[in-house]
Scaffold this motif. Structure first.
Motif, PDB file in Angstrom:
ATOM      1  N   THR A 271       0.809  -1.222   0.000  1.00 51.51           N
ATOM      2  CA  THR A 271       0.000   0.000   0.000  1.00 51.51           C
ATOM      3  C   THR A 271       0.837   1.265   0.000  1.00 51.51           C
ATOM      4  OG1 THR A 271      -0.153  -0.227   2.414  1.00 51.51           O
ATOM      5  CG2 THR A 271      -1.984  -1.067   1.108  1.00 51.51           C
ATOM      6  N   ILE A 272       2.142   1.153   0.323  1.00 47.90           N
ATOM      7  CA  ILE A 272       2.982   2.350   0.324  1.00 47.90           C
ATOM      8  C   ILE A 272       3.563   2.646  -1.055  1.00 47.90           C
ATOM      9  CG2 ILE A 272       3.594   2.049   2.747  1.00 47.90           C
ATOM     10  CD1 ILE A 272       6.261   0.924   1.898  1.00 47.90           C
ATOM     11  N   ALA A 273       3.299   1.776  -2.021  1.00 50.85           N
ATOM     12  CA  ALA A 273       3.841   1.974  -3.368  1.00 50.85           C
ATOM     13  C   ALA A 273       3.207   3.173  -4.050  1.00 50.85           C
ATOM     14  CB  ALA A 273       3.616   0.725  -4.209  1.00 50.85           C
ATOM     15  N   ASP A 274       3.985   3.863  -4.879  1.00 46.06           N
ATOM     16  CA  ASP A 274       3.425   4.938  -5.698  1.00 46.06           C
ATOM     17  C   ASP A 274       2.348   4.348  -6.599  1.00 46.06           C
ATOM     18  OD1 ASP A 274       5.048   7.061  -4.793  1.00 46.06           O
ATOM     19  OD2 ASP A 274       6.689   6.416  -6.080  1.00 46.06           O
ATOM     20  N   GLY A 275       1.223   5.047  -6.678  1.00 46.05           N
ATOM     21  CA  GLY A 275       0.153   4.612  -7.563  1.00 46.05           C
ATOM     22  C   GLY A 275      -0.677   3.450  -7.058  1.00 46.05           C
ATOM     23  N   TYR A 276      -0.522   3.082  -5.779  1.00 50.03           N
ATOM     24  CA  TYR A 276      -1.244   1.901  -5.326  1.00 50.03           C
ATOM     25  C   TYR A 276      -2.762   2.087  -5.363  1.00 50.03           C
ATOM     26  CZ  TYR A 276      -2.487  -2.418  -3.244  1.00 50.03           C
ATOM     27  OH  TYR A 276      -3.046  -3.660  -3.073  1.00 50.03           O
ATOM     28  N   ALA A 277      -3.232   3.310  -5.197  1.00 52.38           N
ATOM     29  CA  ALA A 277      -4.678   3.543  -5.264  1.00 52.38           C
ATOM     30  C   ALA A 277      -5.252   3.054  -6.592  1.00 52.38           C
ATOM     31  CB  ALA A 277      -4.981   5.030  -5.072  1.00 52.38           C
ATOM     32  N   GLU A 278      -4.473   3.193  -7.674  1.00 50.79           N
ATOM     33  CA  GLU A 278      -4.915   2.687  -8.974  1.00 50.79           C
ATOM     34  C   GLU A 278      -4.576   1.211  -9.138  1.00 50.79           C
ATOM     35  OE1 GLU A 278      -4.630   3.688 -13.769  1.00 50.79           O
ATOM     36  OE2 GLU A 278      -3.382   4.788 -12.352  1.00 50.79           O
ATOM     37  N   VAL A 279      -3.430   0.800  -8.623  1.00 51.09           N
ATOM     38  CA  VAL A 279      -3.009  -0.599  -8.738  1.00 51.09           C
ATOM     39  C   VAL A 279      -4.076  -1.545  -8.207  1.00 51.09           C
ATOM     40  CG1 VAL A 279      -1.383  -2.314  -7.813  1.00 51.09           C
ATOM     41  CG2 VAL A 279      -0.534  -0.152  -8.717  1.00 51.09           C
ATOM     42  N   ARG A 280      -4.646  -1.212  -7.061  1.00 52.25           N
ATOM     43  CA  ARG A 280      -5.601  -2.127  -6.430  1.00 52.25           C
ATOM     44  C   ARG A 280      -6.882  -2.278  -7.249  1.00 52.25           C
ATOM     45  NH1 ARG A 280      -6.447   0.977  -0.955  1.00 52.25           N
ATOM     46  NH2 ARG A 280      -6.561  -1.166  -0.181  1.00 52.25           N
ATOM     47  N   THR A 281      -7.177  -1.316  -8.123  1.00 51.90           N
ATOM     48  CA  THR A 281      -8.385  -1.443  -8.941  1.00 51.90           C
ATOM     49  C   THR A 281      -8.254  -2.552  -9.982  1.00 51.90           C
ATOM     50  OG1 THR A 281      -7.697   0.186 -10.616  1.00 51.90           O
ATOM     51  CG2 THR A 281      -8.831   1.015  -8.664  1.00 51.90           C
ATOM     52  N   PHE A 282      -7.032  -2.988 -10.270  1.00 54.11           N
ATOM     53  CA  PHE A 282      -6.819  -4.049 -11.262  1.00 54.11           C
ATOM     54  C   PHE A 282      -6.775  -5.443 -10.632  1.00 54.11           C
ATOM     55  CE2 PHE A 282      -4.110  -0.422 -12.954  1.00 54.11           C
ATOM     56  CZ  PHE A 282      -5.109   0.086 -13.760  1.00 54.11           C
ATOM     57  N   TRP A 283      -6.650  -5.514  -9.309  1.00 54.37           N
ATOM     58  CA  TRP A 283      -6.404  -6.794  -8.641  1.00 54.37           C
ATOM     59  C   TRP A 283      -7.616  -7.718  -8.672  1.00 54.37           C
ATOM     60  CZ3 TRP A 283      -3.195 -10.324  -7.613  1.00 54.37           C
ATOM     61  CH2 TRP A 283      -3.348 -11.211  -6.568  1.00 54.37           C
ATOM     62  N   PHE A 284      -8.760  -7.240  -8.249  1.00 47.83           N
ATOM     63  CA  PHE A 284      -9.922  -8.117  -8.178  1.00 47.83           C
ATOM     64  C   PHE A 284     -10.454  -8.526  -9.550  1.00 47.83           C
ATOM     65  CE2 PHE A 284      -9.908  -6.995  -3.706  1.00 47.83           C
ATOM     66  CZ  PHE A 284     -10.232  -8.220  -3.135  1.00 47.83           C
ATOM     67  N   PRO A 285     -10.409  -7.659 -10.565  1.00 46.72           N
ATOM     68  CA  PRO A 285     -10.762  -8.150 -11.901  1.00 46.72           C
ATOM     69  C   PRO A 285      -9.883  -9.308 -12.349  1.00 46.72           C
ATOM     70  CG  PRO A 285     -10.860  -5.771 -11.885  1.00 46.72           C
ATOM     71  CD  PRO A 285     -10.276  -6.175 -10.563  1.00 46.72           C
ATOM     72  N   ALA A 286      -8.605  -9.290 -11.961  1.00 48.17           N
ATOM     73  CA  ALA A 286      -7.714 -10.404 -12.310  1.00 48.17           C
ATOM     74  C   ALA A 286      -8.150 -11.684 -11.607  1.00 48.17           C
ATOM     75  CB  ALA A 286      -6.272 -10.063 -11.934  1.00 48.17           C
ATOM     76  N   LEU A 287      -8.487 -11.581 -10.324  1.00 44.62           N
ATOM     77  CA  LEU A 287      -8.968 -12.750  -9.588  1.00 44.62           C
ATOM     78  C   LEU A 287     -10.273 -13.270 -10.182  1.00 44.62           C
ATOM     79  CD1 LEU A 287      -8.301 -11.715  -5.868  1.00 44.62           C
ATOM     80  CD2 LEU A 287      -6.834 -13.063  -7.393  1.00 44.62           C
ATOM     81  N   GLN A 288     -11.166 -12.366 -10.520  1.00 42.16           N
ATOM     82  CA  GLN A 288     -12.442 -12.770 -11.119  1.00 42.16           C
ATOM     83  C   GLN A 288     -12.225 -13.505 -12.431  1.00 42.16           C
ATOM     84  OE1 GLN A 288     -14.452  -8.985 -11.353  1.00 42.16           O
ATOM     85  NE2 GLN A 288     -15.560  -9.310  -9.439  1.00 42.16           N
TER      86      GLN A 288
END
Length: 468
Positions: A419-436
């Motif tokens: 969560t401390i990574a630059d851009g993580y607010a956007e990064v996390r939006t891609f995670w659950f679509p990948a799992l789905q």
């Protein structure tokens, strides 16, 4: 004016990522009631130690928005916080604090709207996922001048890394707990398979094969209980899915310097394939692609799941009165391929101050933070009421409970969260679509992780470029 422009820009980013807004808090998605009454107006003068009236300090009024960080007192959300403010006003009668309770469901969106309309609260108790993102947008006041050297040296660097941006501290860390799995111990006792759980090992570490054997035992001998919970509907609770898959696949989520995705390895892809197949085999709860973290934890509290992957000592305490079935829940780390030490993400709770261009309000908010965290009487009391462990190395043994004692042991497994990574607010939006995608069979586990990595790496690079 520059800060106001940044707040307007922050809303545009928030709207684009509105579905993620309930994520990564210490709660399970079941928030408290909004709109608790404010504290009583403070007297206009203080009384000195000799009983005479001292010169009145300059009155100041601040607003504190609080998620249900503290366990409800007498079943009333916000009642405990009112007690804090009554005690605070005995020490600082000139500071009036307006308290508003917000929920984990609607609170993040409300905060983003408040930021964009220049009506942010003065003080917030939250987690790094949101606080550090605000700090990177220049919305917060730095707190370094209020952190004493003995406090700074008593807190591990891993927590300070989650609290700072460009060398300045924006989150005052208070309570923590490693994210772990929650296990229905009673189920294993009833089927006579308690020895399948590594509860007799001091660190409770175990292998993926041992874990799968425990799941199979539940499936074979407790047909009314689903062995394992999983979810992929929204970003809430993403830390559970990140750590579960990373440990199964023997990888990190991001690389060591948080500059790129590291989880798209062949072993992690195979672990995601196993998760997808386990859902088909009914080892994992049905419909995981359309379930949120709160849905899965609710199923666990109903006694319908043997394992839930997003748990902690804090959630265990909060859930004690929410169980809809009688069972004993215990904590276990995520399994690893060879039973080596897992990598656990920490929940970190702390306070931040929005820079609303008023030095008096900032100073008053710092006094409230110091009182909440460090007051001789209320500091320890407040910490225990969160149900969490202290971030301070010198403060241990707060609870006479085996699971809390284990949670303190498991702190040795904590690693820095992405969560401390630059851009993580956007990064996390891609995670659950990948799992789905993997759960629904649209792609293999490795393909899903590669697609996630491609998008996430681009977001991190763009954020790094934009911050220079």
């Amino acid at each position: 004016m520059q800060r106001k422009a940044k707040r307007a820009g922050a809303l545009l980013a928030a709207v684009a990522a509105i579905s993620m807004l309930g994520a990564c808090s210490g709660g399970n998605g079941n928030g408290g009631n909004a709109g608790a009454p404010s504290a009583s107006p403070a007297p206009s003068a203080a009384t000195n130690s000799s009983g005479g009236e001292a010169a009145a300090a300059k009155p100041v009024e601040i607003t504190w928005w609080n998620f249900p960080t503290y366990q409800p007192l007498d079943g009333e959300v916000g009642k405990y916080e009112k007690g804090i403010l009554e005690a605070f006003n005995r020490k600082y009668p000139e500071i009036k604090v307006n308290l508003e309770m917000i929920t984990f469901d609607g609170g993040p969106q409300k905060l983003n709207v408040a930021i964009a309309t220049n009506s942010a609260p003065d003080l917030i108790y939250d987690a790094p996922g949101r606080i550090i993102d605000w700090a990177k947008k220049d919305l917060l006041a730095p707190l370094d001048d209020m952190i004493q050297p003995d406090v700074r040296s008593d807190i591990n660097e891993a927590f300070w890394k989650q609290s700072t941006v460009d060398g300045k501290t924006y989150l005052y860390p208070v309570n923590t707990a490693p994210f772990l799995m929650g296990v229905n111990k009673t189920v294993f006792e009833k089927i006579g398979e308690l020895d399948l759980l590594p509860l007799d090992r001091p660190d409770r570490t175990w292998t993926v094969d041992e874990f799968k054997k425990a799941l199979q035992a539940v499936k074979d001998k407790a047909p009314d209980v689903t062995p394992l919970g999983f979810y992929a509907k929204s970003q809430a609770g993403d830390q559970g899915t990140r750590a579960f898959l990373a440990n199964l696949g023997g990888s990190r989520f991001l690389n060591e310097d948080n500059s790129a995705v590291a989880i798209n390895t062949d072993p992690a892809g195979q672990a995601l394939d196993w998760i997808a197949q386990a859902a088909k085999d009914k080892t994992i709860v049905q419909g995981a692609a359309s379930l949120a973290a709160a849905d899965v934890n609710d199923l666990f509290l109903q006694g319908k799941l043997a394992f839930t992957i997003n748990y902690s000592a804090v959630l265990r305490a909060q859930n004690a009165t929410l169980k809809k079935a009688e069972f004993e829940d215990v904590l276990l780390p995520y399994p690893t391929a060879d039973g080596s030490k897992p990598k656990l993400e920490p929940y970190l709770g702390g306070m931040a101050i929005f820079n609303n261009d008023n030095p008096d309000k900032i100073a008053a908010a710092k006094k409230l933070i110091d009182f909440i965290a460090n007051d001789a009487e209320w500091g320890k009391k407040n910490l225990i009421q969160t149900g969490g462990l202290s971030v301070r190395n010198s403060v241990t043994g707060l609870y006479d409970d085996a699971e809390y004692k284990y949670a303190e042991t498991a702190r040795a497994f904590i690693t820095d969260p992405p969560t401390i990574a630059d851009g993580y607010a956007e990064v996390r939006t891609f995670w659950f679509p990948a799992l789905q995608s993997a759960l629904l069979g649209s792609s293999s586990g490795k393909q899903a992780l590669d697609e996630f990595a491609s998008k996430a790496d681009a977001a991190i690079a763009a954020a790094k470029s934009g911050s220079k």
